[in-house]
Scaffold this motif. Structure first.
Motif, PDB file in Angstrom:
ATOM      1  N   GLN A   1       0.903  -1.183   0.084  1.00 56.31           N
ATOM      2  CA  GLN A   1      -0.037  -0.063   0.098  1.00 56.31           C
ATOM      3  C   GLN A   1       0.830   1.377   0.061  1.00 56.31           C
ATOM      4  OE1 GLN A   1      -3.722  -0.057   2.572  1.00 56.31           O
ATOM      5  NE2 GLN A   1      -2.364  -1.138   3.715  1.00 56.31           N
ATOM      6  N   PHE A   2       0.589   2.173  -0.702  1.00 53.37           N
ATOM      7  CA  PHE A   2       1.215   3.613  -0.969  1.00 53.37           C
ATOM      8  C   PHE A   2       0.503   4.761  -0.652  1.00 53.37           C
ATOM      9  CE2 PHE A   2       3.592   0.557  -3.888  1.00 53.37           C
ATOM     10  CZ  PHE A   2       4.501   0.222  -2.846  1.00 53.37           C
ATOM     11  N   PHE A   3       0.849   5.486   0.521  1.00 59.65           N
ATOM     12  CA  PHE A   3       0.250   6.752   0.708  1.00 59.65           C
ATOM     13  C   PHE A   3       1.298   7.754   0.271  1.00 59.65           C
ATOM     14  CE2 PHE A   3      -0.750   3.460   4.168  1.00 59.65           C
ATOM     15  CZ  PHE A   3      -2.029   3.192   3.543  1.00 59.65           C
ATOM     16  N   LYS A   4       0.680   9.087   0.585  1.00 59.45           N
ATOM     17  CA  LYS A   4       1.654  10.250   0.103  1.00 59.45           C
ATOM     18  C   LYS A   4       3.171  10.152   0.503  1.00 59.45           C
ATOM     19  CE  LYS A   4       1.467  15.135  -1.103  1.00 59.45           C
ATOM     20  NZ  LYS A   4       0.846  16.392  -0.900  1.00 59.45           N
ATOM     21  N   GLU A   5       3.256   9.932   1.850  1.00 60.51           N
ATOM     22  CA  GLU A   5       4.426   9.982   2.483  1.00 60.51           C
ATOM     23  C   GLU A   5       5.117   8.714   3.180  1.00 60.51           C
ATOM     24  OE1 GLU A   5       2.005  10.840   5.794  1.00 60.51           O
ATOM     25  OE2 GLU A   5       1.831  10.659   3.840  1.00 60.51           O
ATOM     26  N   ILE A   6       4.444   7.731   3.158  1.00 56.54           N
ATOM     27  CA  ILE A   6       4.438   6.282   3.777  1.00 56.54           C
ATOM     28  C   ILE A   6       3.873   5.373   3.026  1.00 56.54           C
ATOM     29  CG2 ILE A   6       3.021   6.363   5.368  1.00 56.54           C
ATOM     30  CD1 ILE A   6       5.551   5.845   7.369  1.00 56.54           C
ATOM     31  N   GLY A   7       4.292   4.200   3.161  1.00 52.79           N
ATOM     32  CA  GLY A   7       3.570   2.775   2.641  1.00 52.79           C
ATOM     33  C   GLY A   7       3.742   1.973   3.526  1.00 52.79           C
ATOM     34  N   THR A   8       3.328   0.464   3.242  1.00 49.56           N
ATOM     35  CA  THR A   8       3.386  -0.725   3.725  1.00 49.56           C
ATOM     36  C   THR A   8       3.828  -1.807   2.816  1.00 49.56           C
ATOM     37  OG1 THR A   8       0.889  -1.087   3.750  1.00 49.56           O
ATOM     38  CG2 THR A   8       1.939   0.019   5.605  1.00 49.56           C
ATOM     39  N   PHE A   9       4.577  -2.872   3.399  1.00 52.17           N
ATOM     40  CA  PHE A   9       4.763  -4.182   2.546  1.00 52.17           C
ATOM     41  C   PHE A   9       4.434  -5.040   3.738  1.00 52.17           C
ATOM     42  CE2 PHE A   9       7.212  -7.649   1.012  1.00 52.17           C
ATOM     43  CZ  PHE A   9       7.494  -7.232  -0.432  1.00 52.17           C
ATOM     44  N   SER A  10       3.443  -6.040   2.936  1.00 53.70           N
ATOM     45  CA  SER A  10       2.899  -7.074   3.975  1.00 53.70           C
ATOM     46  C   SER A  10       3.181  -8.611   3.251  1.00 53.70           C
ATOM     47  CB  SER A  10       1.650  -6.743   4.433  1.00 53.70           C
ATOM     48  OG  SER A  10       0.740  -6.463   3.494  1.00 53.70           O
TER      49      SER A  10
END
Length: 444
Positions: free
Chosen positions: A307-316
């Motif tokens: 998931q990618f947001f404007k200033e940070i994201g996640t890898f799961s």
């Protein structure tokens, strides 16, 4: 190859309008994308974004109840729906291209003039939707919301999208109106339309029905707490932080989710992270399905997501496993994760993912609604990375660059782990052993 071009226009009130002409198609799609979601909520209003999304369909100025509104919107031939996310909310309507102009008028009434009818009925619907996320003891068993709240504890990024039951039971029309006032403003929205109707006709209707001042935005005061510095750098810590959520659940299976923070936006690094995700999970022959499911039969399904947001994201990474195979799964998963951070992938493996990744990107170019959705996301992220740019980046990826990005993702200073299942809280030692694979990643 058939490709489409996006025409962009800023209306006088600040609304971004993206149009795609599809002369040979019989259908239209109109979507409104809003740059807001659960991350813009405080604890006292958690769930209001999702609640508002539901209430938008309860009725409008011209169509006073949900059935009359649905009848009007469905009369164009296809469907209407919406989605609330962590950072974005979208509404869309589809139908016969010949009905595009009438649909623009109807969609504007739906979006600009909701009447909040039957709020208690919709509250009941949402509470029933929420019930599937909890077990009989009242504990959350939704790995997605638990992993986000674990990784982003005490930050709005950790808010569950659907909200908390005790808050949803109290949300009033006042809170719904305030959410809409502050965030459903022209400068935070992108309207996208693909249709066979001419750009001139469509633009005239859009300007007529969406281009004026939106009265509900008087005295708006949007606020978003950013997260650039929320996750500490590894150099700031003596050792990595394991954020664990071990949730007991009287079931015969365990649900597992490992989650890492990444950079955000739509950039070259995000393309590399997406490539890494595909290397682990992009079809049955890629690493996690091939080596965990196909080779050993340990799980029905195992997946990797970003998931990618404007200033940070996640890898799961997610998996569901029976109690008797949990320990073996954790051991095999440790091996796979150690491999990805210590050894370069084979050239043939990289080429396989390159082809599949670029094939998907080429499909975006000839799928109007996907292309428009991507353009709206890029706009919210202040990115000018085009599909063609992404194709070039993918083509330039090497085994060395994959290993480098794997070390960066899995070498995060903080990572989360969710385990839901029978006596999950007694599995801490096994979980810590798995996560220890990443402890010395900077020394590898």
């Amino acid at each position: 190859m058939l490709t489409y071009k996006i025409h962009k226009k800023t209306l006088k009130n600040g609304l971004q309008f993206f149009y795609c002409h599809t002369p040979d198609t019989v259908n239209f799609e109109i979507s409104m994308h809003i740059n807001t979601g659960a991350r813009d909520e405080i604890e006292e209003t958690n769930g209001v974004s999702h609640f508002l999304e539901h209430m938008m369909f309860r009725g409008s100025k011209k169509y006073p109840n949900s059935l009359e509104l649905a009848k009007a919107m469905e009369s164009f031939g296809s469907e209407t729906n919406a989605m609330t996310g962590v950072e974005h909310t979208s509404y869309w309507i589809k139908g016969d291209s010949e009905k595009t102009l009438e649909a623009i008028e109807c969609f504007s009434d739906f979006f600009l003039h909701p009447n909040y009818a039957d709020i208690e009925i919709e509250r009941s619907v949402i509470l029933q939707e929420m019930a599937s996320d909890f077990n009989e003891a009242g504990d959350s068993i939704d790995t997605e919301s638990l992993s986000m709240s674990t990784l982003f504890a005490n930050h709005p990024l950790g808010n569950p999208i659907i909200g908390s039951e005790h808050i949803v039971k109290k949300i009033s029309e006042k809170e719904l109106s305030a959410k809409r006032r502050d965030f459903y403003s022209p400068e935070r929205c992108v309207l996208t339309i693909c249709t066979s109707k001419s750009e001139n006709d469509v633009t005239n209707y859009v300007e007529k029905y969406f281009g004026n001042i939106w009265e509900h935005n008087n005295n708006s005061n949007p606020n978003r707490i950013l997260a650039e510095n929320f996750i500490p750098q590894l150099s700031q810590l003596k050792k990595p932080q394991n954020a664990l959520c071990l949730q007991n659940n009287p079931d015969n299976q365990f649900a597992i989710k490992i989650i890492f923070p990444t950079s955000g936006g739509l950039t070259e690094e995000i393309v590399l992270i997406t490539f890494l995700q595909r290397l682990l999970d992009d079809g049955i022959c890629t690493r996690l399905p091939a080596n965990i499911r196909e080779k050993y039969g340990l799980v029905y399904d195992i997946s990797c997501d970003t998931q990618f947001f404007k200033e940070i994201g996640t890898f799961s990474i997610d998996a569901t496993v029976s109690e008797d195979k949990l320990n073996e799964l954790l051991e095999k998963l440790s091996v796979e994760l150690k491999n990805i951070i210590t050894e370069k992938p084979l050239e043939s493996e990289v080429n396989h993912i390159k082809f599949r990744y670029n094939f998907d990107l080429k499909q975006i170019k000839e799928t109007p609604f996907r292309l428009l959705n991507r353009e709206a996301t890029a706009y919210f992220m202040n990115s000018n990375l085009s599909v063609d740019d992404e194709i070039k980046i993918v083509q330039s990826i090497t085994p060395d660059s994959v290993l480098k990005i794997a070390k960066k993702v899995f070498g995060s200073a903080r990572r989360g782990f969710v385990l839901i299942g029978p006596k999950a809280r007694k599995k801490r030692d096994q979980v810590e052993k798995l996560l220890s694979v990443f402890d010395n990643i900077k020394d590898i």
